[in-house]
Design an enzyme around this catalytic site. Sequence first.
Site, PDB file in Angstrom:
ATOM      1  N   HIS A  64      16.749  26.474  66.342  1.00 17.72           N
ATOM      2  CA  HIS A  64      17.201  27.289  65.217  1.00 17.72           C
ATOM      3  C   HIS A  64      15.977  27.676  64.399  1.00 17.72           C
ATOM      4  O   HIS A  64      14.891  27.147  64.614  1.00 17.72           O
ATOM      5  CB  HIS A  64      18.239  26.546  64.370  1.00 17.72           C
ATOM      6  CG  HIS A  64      17.725  25.320  63.669  1.00 17.72           C
ATOM      7  ND1 HIS A  64      17.206  24.239  64.346  1.00 17.72           N
ATOM      8  CD2 HIS A  64      17.622  25.018  62.343  1.00 17.72           C
ATOM      9  CE1 HIS A  64      16.844  23.316  63.481  1.00 17.72           C
ATOM     10  NE2 HIS A  64      17.068  23.759  62.265  1.00 17.72           N
ATOM     11  N   ASP A  68      10.802  24.053  59.788  1.00 18.62           N
ATOM     12  CA  ASP A  68      10.231  22.858  60.441  1.00 18.62           C
ATOM     13  C   ASP A  68      10.257  22.969  61.974  1.00 18.62           C
ATOM     14  O   ASP A  68       9.506  22.274  62.652  1.00 18.62           O
ATOM     15  CB  ASP A  68      10.911  21.556  59.963  1.00 18.62           C
ATOM     16  CG  ASP A  68      12.420  21.570  60.030  1.00 18.62           C
ATOM     17  OD1 ASP A  68      13.009  22.647  59.872  1.00 18.62           O
ATOM     18  OD2 ASP A  68      13.017  20.495  60.253  1.00 18.62           O
ATOM     19  N   HIS A 156      25.109  23.863  62.295  1.00 20.17           N
ATOM     20  CA  HIS A 156      24.101  23.591  61.289  1.00 20.17           C
ATOM     21  C   HIS A 156      24.348  24.582  60.156  1.00 20.17           C
ATOM     22  O   HIS A 156      25.382  25.254  60.157  1.00 20.17           O
ATOM     23  CB  HIS A 156      22.732  23.789  61.963  1.00 20.17           C
ATOM     24  CG  HIS A 156      21.590  23.157  61.236  1.00 20.17           C
ATOM     25  ND1 HIS A 156      21.674  21.959  60.590  1.00 20.17           N
ATOM     26  CD2 HIS A 156      20.299  23.581  61.076  1.00 20.17           C
ATOM     27  CE1 HIS A 156      20.494  21.666  60.068  1.00 20.17           C
ATOM     28  NE2 HIS A 156      19.642  22.643  60.344  1.00 20.17           N
ATOM     29  N   ASP A 224      18.892  19.947  65.130  1.00 17.11           N
ATOM     30  CA  ASP A 224      19.665  19.888  63.891  1.00 17.11           C
ATOM     31  C   ASP A 224      21.127  20.341  64.056  1.00 17.11           C
ATOM     32  O   ASP A 224      21.403  21.461  64.463  1.00 17.11           O
ATOM     33  CB  ASP A 224      18.997  20.755  62.822  1.00 17.11           C
ATOM     34  CG  ASP A 224      17.581  20.277  62.527  1.00 17.11           C
ATOM     35  OD1 ASP A 224      17.078  19.425  63.286  1.00 17.11           O
ATOM     36  OD2 ASP A 224      16.997  20.757  61.543  1.00 17.11           O
ATOM     37  N   HIS A 283      13.305  13.541  64.911  1.00 12.82           N
ATOM     38  CA  HIS A 283      13.639  14.258  63.676  1.00 12.82           C
ATOM     39  C   HIS A 283      13.993  13.261  62.581  1.00 12.82           C
ATOM     40  O   HIS A 283      14.989  13.402  61.867  1.00 12.82           O
ATOM     41  CB  HIS A 283      14.792  15.245  63.937  1.00 12.82           C
ATOM     42  CG  HIS A 283      14.922  16.343  62.906  1.00 12.82           C
ATOM     43  ND1 HIS A 283      15.601  16.167  61.738  1.00 12.82           N
ATOM     44  CD2 HIS A 283      14.455  17.613  62.868  1.00 12.82           C
ATOM     45  CE1 HIS A 283      15.574  17.296  61.035  1.00 12.82           C
ATOM     46  NE2 HIS A 283      14.875  18.192  61.701  1.00 12.82           N
TER      47      HIS A 283
HETATM   48 ZN   LIG Z   1      14.931  20.254  61.176  1.00 16.59          ZN
HETATM   49 ZN   LIG Z   2      17.486  22.682  60.393  1.00 20.32          ZN
END
Ligand SMILES: [Zn+2]
Ligand SMILES: [Zn+2]
Length: 321
Positions: A64, A68, A156, A224, A283
Amino acid sequence: MVEKIKVTFLGTGSAIPTARRSHPAMLLQYKAENILVDCGEGTQRQFRKAHLNPCKITKILISHWHGDHVLGLPGLLQTMMLNGYNKKLEIYGPKGTKQKVRMHLDLFVHKGSKLNLVVKEIPSQIERRDRLGQALNKGVIFDDVDFYIESAEMEHDCPAVAYSFVVKEKKRLDKEKLTKLKIPNSPLISELAKGKVVEINGKKINGKKLMYKEPARKVTFVMDTRYNENAVKLAKGADLLISEATFSAGEAEELLGKRAHLSSVEAATIAKKAKVKGLVLVHLSQRYEGIPKVILGEAVEFLKGTEISVVIPEDLESVEL
Ligand SMILES: [Zn+2]
Ligand SMILES: [Zn+2]
């Protein structure tokens, strides 16, 4: 010889990097394929530290477009261009990926870029339907002779996807049986490997009887997301599930409804329901910088009684299967 799948954890941190953990990035190597999953800031330096060559990358899979996971992309593409990268580079990502890649290139990468980029957007679940019009929760996005890549939509706070890399089941010639039957090394062996009947030294030999099945192997990357059943379906039977685990179970409870991430126990739940063999947690929030064992311990406790192994890798560590 079985070709290994190797995954190097280039960055195991989350939104804010720490001294110990860089932003998310993982490299999967299989034969000539070098598949980068996410490309957080600093990924190209992590490549150098791991003695890996970014010019060998064949595909980039983006989970995505949160910073980050992608802020390392323009720098990496620029380095590849400066080093004369001349292959076709495929970039996969959720809806919006074409526009985002274009924006990154316009902003940061040299105008005369000659990179041969092919950007592919993964259709959302609503758009991905079978012949009867039923929505499909996962789908193959790349299919080669001996492996394929599958993807599924995650939940997410922006379009997000997860990926599975699957080496297909293979039929192989049993070398020991060849030796026992004193079959000489000749072009006829390739005929046997196709399962054909071949006459050797006056004897008819059936290739099919000399074959064995090398089972499929699967690595799933769930970045995520909130907990969702698509992740379970995508990871079904995986040898390795690499999953985000941003929160501890306790913290996740406090944040109930206000988070778009998995907790240690939720990642372990996906692993258990999908009956995976190994779980790798990445993560990690910066809050667990000195205490990753909190996250690890909760997952281990939850998976007690199963045979699922759980690890939290450090940056630059790798695993082979
Ligand atoms: Zn992330
Ligand atoms: Zn994210």
